[in-house]
Scaffold this motif. Structure first.
Motif, PDB file in Angstrom:
ATOM      1  N   ILE A  73       0.844  -1.199   0.000  1.00  8.17           N
ATOM      2  CA  ILE A  73       0.000   0.000   0.000  1.00  8.17           C
ATOM      3  C   ILE A  73       0.876   1.244   0.000  1.00  8.17           C
ATOM      4  CG2 ILE A  73      -1.570   1.398   1.405  1.00  8.17           C
ATOM      5  CD1 ILE A  73      -3.013  -1.032   2.239  1.00  8.17           C
ATOM      6  N   LEU A  74       0.542   2.182  -0.868  1.00  8.10           N
ATOM      7  CA  LEU A  74       1.197   3.482  -0.907  1.00  8.10           C
ATOM      8  C   LEU A  74       0.218   4.507  -0.372  1.00  8.10           C
ATOM      9  CD1 LEU A  74       3.520   5.373  -1.770  1.00  8.10           C
ATOM     10  CD2 LEU A  74       2.481   5.462  -4.053  1.00  8.10           C
ATOM     11  N   ASP A  75       0.576   5.146   0.743  1.00  9.67           N
ATOM     12  CA  ASP A  75      -0.271   6.135   1.398  1.00  9.67           C
ATOM     13  C   ASP A  75       0.248   7.525   1.048  1.00  9.67           C
ATOM     14  OD1 ASP A  75      -1.797   7.709   3.059  1.00  9.67           O
ATOM     15  OD2 ASP A  75      -1.225   6.714   4.922  1.00  9.67           O
ATOM     16  N   LEU A  76      -0.471   8.230   0.173  1.00 10.58           N
ATOM     17  CA  LEU A  76      -0.065   9.562  -0.270  1.00 10.58           C
ATOM     18  C   LEU A  76      -0.635  10.620   0.665  1.00 10.58           C
ATOM     19  CD1 LEU A  76      -0.607   9.232  -4.136  1.00 10.58           C
ATOM     20  CD2 LEU A  76       1.538   9.033  -2.857  1.00 10.58           C
ATOM     21  N   GLY A  77       0.232  11.536   1.127  1.00 12.20           N
ATOM     22  CA  GLY A  77      -0.189  12.518   2.107  1.00 12.20           C
ATOM     23  C   GLY A  77      -0.455  11.840   3.434  1.00 12.20           C
ATOM     24  N   LYS A 133       4.564  -0.947  -8.742  1.00  7.94           N
ATOM     25  CA  LYS A 133       5.108  -1.491  -7.501  1.00  7.94           C
ATOM     26  C   LYS A 133       4.025  -1.819  -6.475  1.00  7.94           C
ATOM     27  CE  LYS A 133       8.459  -0.516  -3.822  1.00  7.94           C
ATOM     28  NZ  LYS A 133       9.509   0.402  -3.314  1.00  7.94           N
ATOM     29  N   TYR A 134       2.899  -1.105  -6.517  1.00  3.54           N
ATOM     30  CA  TYR A 134       1.918  -1.218  -5.447  1.00  3.54           C
ATOM     31  C   TYR A 134       0.593  -1.815  -5.937  1.00  3.54           C
ATOM     32  CZ  TYR A 134       5.162   1.681  -2.885  1.00  3.54           C
ATOM     33  OH  TYR A 134       6.300   2.160  -2.266  1.00  3.54           O
ATOM     34  N   ASN A 161       0.872   4.799 -12.802  1.00  4.93           N
ATOM     35  CA  ASN A 161       2.202   4.225 -13.010  1.00  4.93           C
ATOM     36  C   ASN A 161       2.657   3.413 -11.804  1.00  4.93           C
ATOM     37  OD1 ASN A 161       2.423   5.401 -15.550  1.00  4.93           O
ATOM     38  ND2 ASN A 161       3.486   7.213 -14.789  1.00  4.93           N
ATOM     39  N   ALA A 162       2.247   3.844 -10.602  1.00  4.36           N
ATOM     40  CA  ALA A 162       2.674   3.167  -9.383  1.00  4.36           C
ATOM     41  C   ALA A 162       1.925   1.865  -9.138  1.00  4.36           C
ATOM     42  CB  ALA A 162       2.489   4.093  -8.182  1.00  4.36           C
ATOM     43  N   LYS A 164       0.169  -1.801  -9.812  1.00  7.52           N
ATOM     44  CA  LYS A 164       0.268  -3.020 -10.604  1.00  7.52           C
ATOM     45  C   LYS A 164      -1.002  -3.146 -11.457  1.00  7.52           C
ATOM     46  CE  LYS A 164       2.874  -5.467  -6.995  1.00  7.52           C
ATOM     47  NZ  LYS A 164       2.847  -6.594  -6.032  1.00  7.52           N
ATOM     48  N   PRO A 165      -0.979  -3.941 -12.519  1.00  6.43           N
ATOM     49  CA  PRO A 165      -2.209  -4.154 -13.302  1.00  6.43           C
ATOM     50  C   PRO A 165      -3.339  -4.656 -12.402  1.00  6.43           C
ATOM     51  CG  PRO A 165      -0.314  -5.013 -14.478  1.00  6.43           C
ATOM     52  CD  PRO A 165       0.186  -4.623 -13.111  1.00  6.43           C
ATOM     53  N   GLY A 166      -4.490  -4.031 -12.513  1.00  2.00           N
ATOM     54  CA  GLY A 166      -5.618  -4.397 -11.672  1.00  2.00           C
ATOM     55  C   GLY A 166      -5.591  -3.762 -10.296  1.00  2.00           C
ATOM     56  N   GLY A 167      -4.548  -2.975 -10.002  1.00  3.19           N
ATOM     57  CA  GLY A 167      -4.431  -2.325  -8.699  1.00  3.19           C
ATOM     58  C   GLY A 167      -5.490  -1.266  -8.492  1.00  3.19           C
ATOM     59  N   LEU A 168      -5.675  -0.864  -7.228  1.00  2.00           N
ATOM     60  CA  LEU A 168      -6.745   0.058  -6.870  1.00  2.00           C
ATOM     61  C   LEU A 168      -6.212   1.386  -6.345  1.00  2.00           C
ATOM     62  CD1 LEU A 168      -9.124  -2.364  -4.906  1.00  2.00           C
ATOM     63  CD2 LEU A 168      -9.268  -1.710  -7.325  1.00  2.00           C
ATOM     64  N   PHE A 169      -6.838   2.466  -6.781  1.00  2.00           N
ATOM     65  CA  PHE A 169      -6.616   3.790  -6.219  1.00  2.00           C
ATOM     66  C   PHE A 169      -7.860   4.144  -5.420  1.00  2.00           C
ATOM     67  CE2 PHE A 169      -6.279   8.611  -7.236  1.00  2.00           C
ATOM     68  CZ  PHE A 169      -5.697   8.841  -6.002  1.00  2.00           C
ATOM     69  N   ILE A 170      -7.705   4.290  -4.096  1.00  2.00           N
ATOM     70  CA  ILE A 170      -8.831   4.564  -3.204  1.00  2.00           C
ATOM     71  C   ILE A 170      -8.635   5.934  -2.571  1.00  2.00           C
ATOM     72  CG2 ILE A 170     -10.152   3.768  -1.220  1.00  2.00           C
ATOM     73  CD1 ILE A 170      -9.069   0.955  -1.761  1.00  2.00           C
ATOM     74  N   PHE A 171      -9.594   6.815  -2.782  1.00  2.00           N
ATOM     75  CA  PHE A 171      -9.503   8.157  -2.215  1.00  2.00           C
ATOM     76  C   PHE A 171     -10.908   8.669  -1.912  1.00  2.00           C
ATOM     77  CE2 PHE A 171      -9.842   8.619  -6.791  1.00  2.00           C
ATOM     78  CZ  PHE A 171     -10.672   9.710  -6.986  1.00  2.00           C
TER      79      PHE A 171
END
Length: 278
Positions: A73-77, A133-134, A161-162, A164-171
């Motif tokens: 998991i990449l936690d932005l901010g 990567k994430y 870009n960060a 992986k294929p099928g990865g999720l961006f949750i915001f």
């Protein structure tokens, strides 16, 4: 008594600025204010800078149902690491990124004290350069609302870009209902010591409304040495607009939920949780 130069400067700064025009001050990098911001983040009963600790835990519990334990998991901010620590305790491998050195230094120290293996980096999220990567990227408490369209789209590209294929961006994003409920401020006050300065100062608060659900909260701060203006921009989103924008930015599909947890979106929803798949 204020001299004419100060009055002219206040009058100049009080004029309606161009969309997403930056102020002259920065709450994240100025030592005194960034320390105040950290204190606000760590007020676990308050929702001023971070959500209160019970909401943080409930959010992580909900997101565990969306992601798989052990995923990166990449936690932005990430701030002082409130979400990162909860995810790490639940078996996730976490990287936290924040622009504030105060927040990152605190997060590193807190993780070390608790024996939590979290990677923290003091970096501008717009400068990240990860390649698939994430599994999951998160950004919580409406930071997407604060970006211009150009910067928002740039960040979405960085996130894609960060992932992986099928990865999720949750915001999450706030809606126009939230802004209408809170309104626009127009006020001024004198303080011996407060959030903006540790010495005597004057604060002028102003609010501006723009088209396309964009608002500005502006604070002009005057002390013995200088006058600075701090601008907090907010672009509020509806269910339809955020869905359209996410898909236009190249995500394969998007699901939008009410508030912080899995509920059907309602007309009076103040917050929306967005789950976008690469």
């Amino acid at each position: 008594m204020m001299n004419r130069n100060i009055i002219n400067e206040i009058e100049k700064l009080s004029k309606r600025p161009k969309l997403f025009e930056k102020g002259t001050g920065n709450i994240w990098t100025e030592p005194y204010i960034s320390t105040q911001m950290l204190k606000a983040h760590l007020d676990y009963k308050s929702d001023r800078a971070s959500r209160n600790i019970e909401k943080v835990k409930k959010t992580v519990t909900f997101l565990k149902e969306t992601t798989n334990k052990g995923e990166g998991i990449l936690d932005l901010g990430c701030g002082p690491g409130l979400y990162a620590e909860e995810f790490c305790r639940n078996g996730y491998k976490v990287t936290g990124i924040d622009f504030s050195s105060n927040s990152i230094n605190y997060a590193k120290e807190s993780a070390n004290k608790q024996g939590l293996n979290i990677e923290y980096r003091c970096e501008d999220m717009f400068n990240i350069n990860y390649n698939e990567k994430y599994d999951t990227v998160i950004q919580v408490f409406g930071e997407v609302n604060t970006f211009s369209d150009e910067n928002r789209n740039k960040l979405f590209d960085k996130v894609k870009n960060a992932l992986k294929p099928g990865g999720l961006f949750i915001f999450d994003v706030s809606t126009p209902v939230h802004r209408r409920k809170n309104g626009l401020n127009k006020n001024w006050y004198v303080s011996d010591c407060g959030f903006w300065r540790g010495e005597a100062h004057i604060v002028f608060e102003e609010g501006f409304e723009y088209s396309d659900n964009i608002w500005l909260d502006q604070f002009i701060v005057i002390d013995n040495e200088e006058i600075k203006v701090y601008r907090n921009w907010f672009h509020e989103y509806t269910l339809n607009t955020i869905k359209e924008i996410v898909l236009e930015n190249g995500f394969s599909k998007v699901n939008v939920l009410n508030g912080l947890y899995s509920k059907e979106v309602e007309e009076d929803s103040e917050w929306l949780t967005v789950i976008a798949a690469k």
